[in-house]
Motif scaffolding. Structure first.
Motif, PDB file in Angstrom:
ATOM      1  N   ILE A 220      40.279  40.358  40.383  1.00  0.00           N
ATOM      2  CA  ILE A 220      39.451  41.649  40.162  1.00  0.00           C
ATOM      3  C   ILE A 220      38.799  41.577  38.976  1.00  0.00           C
ATOM      4  CG2 ILE A 220      39.618  44.021  39.748  1.00  0.00           C
ATOM      5  CD1 ILE A 220      41.839  44.371  41.801  1.00  0.00           C
ATOM      6  N   LEU A 221      39.366  41.165  37.627  1.00  0.00           N
ATOM      7  CA  LEU A 221      38.830  40.961  36.361  1.00  0.00           C
ATOM      8  C   LEU A 221      37.789  39.693  36.287  1.00  0.00           C
ATOM      9  CD1 LEU A 221      41.418  41.819  33.780  1.00  0.00           C
ATOM     10  CD2 LEU A 221      39.548  43.337  34.662  1.00  0.00           C
ATOM     11  N   THR A 222      38.069  38.864  37.282  1.00  0.00           N
ATOM     12  CA  THR A 222      37.104  37.588  37.230  1.00  0.00           C
ATOM     13  C   THR A 222      35.836  37.942  37.985  1.00  0.00           C
ATOM     14  OG1 THR A 222      38.801  35.784  37.018  1.00  0.00           O
ATOM     15  CG2 THR A 222      36.795  35.335  38.003  1.00  0.00           C
ATOM     16  N   LEU A 223      35.986  38.585  39.210  1.00  0.00           N
ATOM     17  CA  LEU A 223      34.788  38.874  40.138  1.00  0.00           C
ATOM     18  C   LEU A 223      34.272  40.411  39.765  1.00  0.00           C
ATOM     19  CD1 LEU A 223      36.466  37.574  43.404  1.00  0.00           C
ATOM     20  CD2 LEU A 223      34.782  36.223  42.173  1.00  0.00           C
ATOM     21  N   LYS A 224      35.104  41.241  39.333  1.00  0.00           N
ATOM     22  CA  LYS A 224      34.593  42.430  38.994  1.00  0.00           C
ATOM     23  C   LYS A 224      34.167  43.077  40.425  1.00  0.00           C
ATOM     24  CE  LYS A 224      33.330  41.615  34.446  1.00  0.00           C
ATOM     25  NZ  LYS A 224      32.124  41.428  33.152  1.00  0.00           N
ATOM     26  N   GLY A 225      33.011  43.484  40.607  1.00  0.00           N
ATOM     27  CA  GLY A 225      32.516  43.944  41.657  1.00  0.00           C
ATOM     28  C   GLY A 225      32.218  42.853  42.998  1.00  0.00           C
ATOM     29  N   GLY A 226      32.568  41.653  42.578  1.00  0.00           N
ATOM     30  CA  GLY A 226      32.140  40.878  43.613  1.00  0.00           C
ATOM     31  C   GLY A 226      33.268  40.368  44.608  1.00  0.00           C
ATOM     32  N   THR A 227      34.415  41.099  44.732  1.00  0.00           N
ATOM     33  CA  THR A 227      35.481  40.927  45.518  1.00  0.00           C
ATOM     34  C   THR A 227      35.290  41.855  46.714  1.00  0.00           C
ATOM     35  OG1 THR A 227      37.801  41.000  46.093  1.00  0.00           O
ATOM     36  CG2 THR A 227      36.871  42.254  44.523  1.00  0.00           C
ATOM     37  N   ASP A 228      35.146  41.308  47.943  1.00  0.00           N
ATOM     38  CA  ASP A 228      35.165  42.266  49.221  1.00  0.00           C
ATOM     39  C   ASP A 228      36.341  43.068  49.415  1.00  0.00           C
ATOM     40  OD1 ASP A 228      32.617  40.995  49.715  1.00  0.00           O
ATOM     41  OD2 ASP A 228      33.464  39.345  50.887  1.00  0.00           O
ATOM     42  N   ASP A 229      37.345  42.854  48.694  1.00  0.00           N
ATOM     43  CA  ASP A 229      38.481  43.725  48.958  1.00  0.00           C
ATOM     44  C   ASP A 229      38.428  44.963  48.413  1.00  0.00           C
ATOM     45  OD1 ASP A 229      39.553  41.720  50.362  1.00  0.00           O
ATOM     46  OD2 ASP A 229      40.885  40.793  49.106  1.00  0.00           O
ATOM     47  N   ILE A 230      37.723  45.373  47.351  1.00  0.00           N
ATOM     48  CA  ILE A 230      37.668  46.318  46.491  1.00  0.00           C
ATOM     49  C   ILE A 230      36.308  47.063  46.997  1.00  0.00           C
ATOM     50  CG2 ILE A 230      37.691  47.493  44.398  1.00  0.00           C
ATOM     51  CD1 ILE A 230      40.348  46.075  45.039  1.00  0.00           C
ATOM     52  N   PHE A 231      36.697  48.428  47.243  1.00  0.00           N
ATOM     53  CA  PHE A 231      35.261  49.159  47.830  1.00  0.00           C
ATOM     54  C   PHE A 231      35.482  50.606  47.533  1.00  0.00           C
ATOM     55  CE2 PHE A 231      37.309  47.719  51.750  1.00  0.00           C
ATOM     56  CZ  PHE A 231      37.469  48.949  52.291  1.00  0.00           C
TER      57      PHE A 231
END
Length: 319
Positions: A220-231
């Motif tokens: 989460i901290l590496t991808l920030k908003g770039g993960t499809d799993d968090i919305f």
């Protein structure tokens, strides 16, 4: 408090196979609701520690996520009524109740659930010395396959499933040995109040068993908003490990044990490595040069060191 250093050698792709079409449909329903119910732009206190010192970290579907500068929890400053409306969305409920959705979940999560039940039974015996005849309240579990496994378990005598905390009948206090709060904290914009409400249904020696995504996790901290799993608004509260301890303490619990046995951090970052910020030179270099053995070792390091983005917690009412 015990910090458990459990880890698994299983790879993410061997433990969990997501049906892309079903997941995309789930996100499509969520996105439609979000776009039709935009968030009023405002900054509020951190739901975990109550601090006003918060900072924008990323955005998803036009919704801003903030990180607390004191406890590092990540959250959406949403109104409780808005999140309640999302959780009551009939289209989402109907989709998740379809046979194809539930069957796929049962197939892909079978090994996870088997391990979870063993872990629950072992921890309950460790902390309250009971191996049978348990009274269990399960809050927010959306998987029928897991409900079936819990109801058929030899160590559970009385099982009650509730879609939400408010469904527990206050006139019939049942004093559960165990309250399961699996992957539901992510919906709580007022997590302290929610866990306080749960507490009165727990026996004096009973256990709160909680699992949640962590905002302090590597992916989460590496991808920030770039993960499809968090919305949004599926995820409005992503506490850090420190934030989770603060939430439980403020709600009147003693944390007995915390572990971060996640298996998908590296897998998630590898699949989305083009979204890693260009200025993050080490991570870019690491992902491009590490072999499978190094990646697996690093995932185990994240698990054992508390830096994975999935946490399991055992807590009880503070005495």
């Amino acid at each position: 408090m015990l910090r458990a250093y459990d880890y698994t050698e299983s790879r993410a792709d061997s433990m969990f196979i997501r049906d892309v079409k079903l997941f995309n449909k789930e996100k499509e329903i969520a996105q439609k609701f979000v776009l039709n119910n935009p968030l009023i732009k405002r900054i509020c206190k951190c739901p975990a520690c109550g601090c006003n010192n918060v900072k924008y970290i990323f955005e998803s579907w036009g919704i801003d996520y903030y990180i607390c500068q004191e406890c590092n929890s990540i959250f959406v400053p949403a109104e409780e009524e808005l999140i309640s409306s999302y959780l009551e969305l009939e289209e989402m409920k109907e989709f998740r109740n379809t046979e194809i959705y539930q069957k796929q979940a049962s197939t892909s999560r079978a090994e996870q659930w088997k391990e979870l039940l063993f872990w629950i039974q072992y921890r309950v015996y460790r902390y309250i010395k009971k191996s049978s005849n348990l009274m269990v309240i399960d809050i927010g579990n959306k998987y029928k396959g897991l409900i079936d496994k819990l109801t058929s378990s030899s160590f559970i005598a009385n099982y009650e499933w509730k879609d939400a905390i408010c469904e527990i009948d206050s006139d019939k206090i049942c004093f559960a040995d165990v309250i399961l709060y699996i992957n539901h904290l992510q919906h709580e914009i007022n997590p302290v109040e929610s866990l306080q409400r749960i507490k009165k249904f727990l026996s004096d020696d009973g256990l709160l068993i909680l699992s949640t995504r962590l905002g302090s996790g590597f992916d989460i901290l590496t991808l920030k908003g770039g993960t499809d799993d968090i919305f949004p608004y599926e995820h409005v509260m992503l506490p850090s490990r420190k934030g989770l301890e603060i939430i439980l303490n403020r709600a009147g619990y003693e944390m007995l044990e915390i572990s971060t046995p996640g298996i998908r951090d590296i897998d998630s970052v590898m699949k989305n490595r083009e979204r890693v910020d260009e200025s993050n030179f080490f991570i870019k270099y690491f992902l491009s040069t590490a072999d499978d053995k190094v990646l697996q070792d690093f995932q185990q390091f994240l698990q054992k060191s508390g830096f994975s983005s999935f946490a399991r917690v055992i807590a009880r009412k503070r005495r």
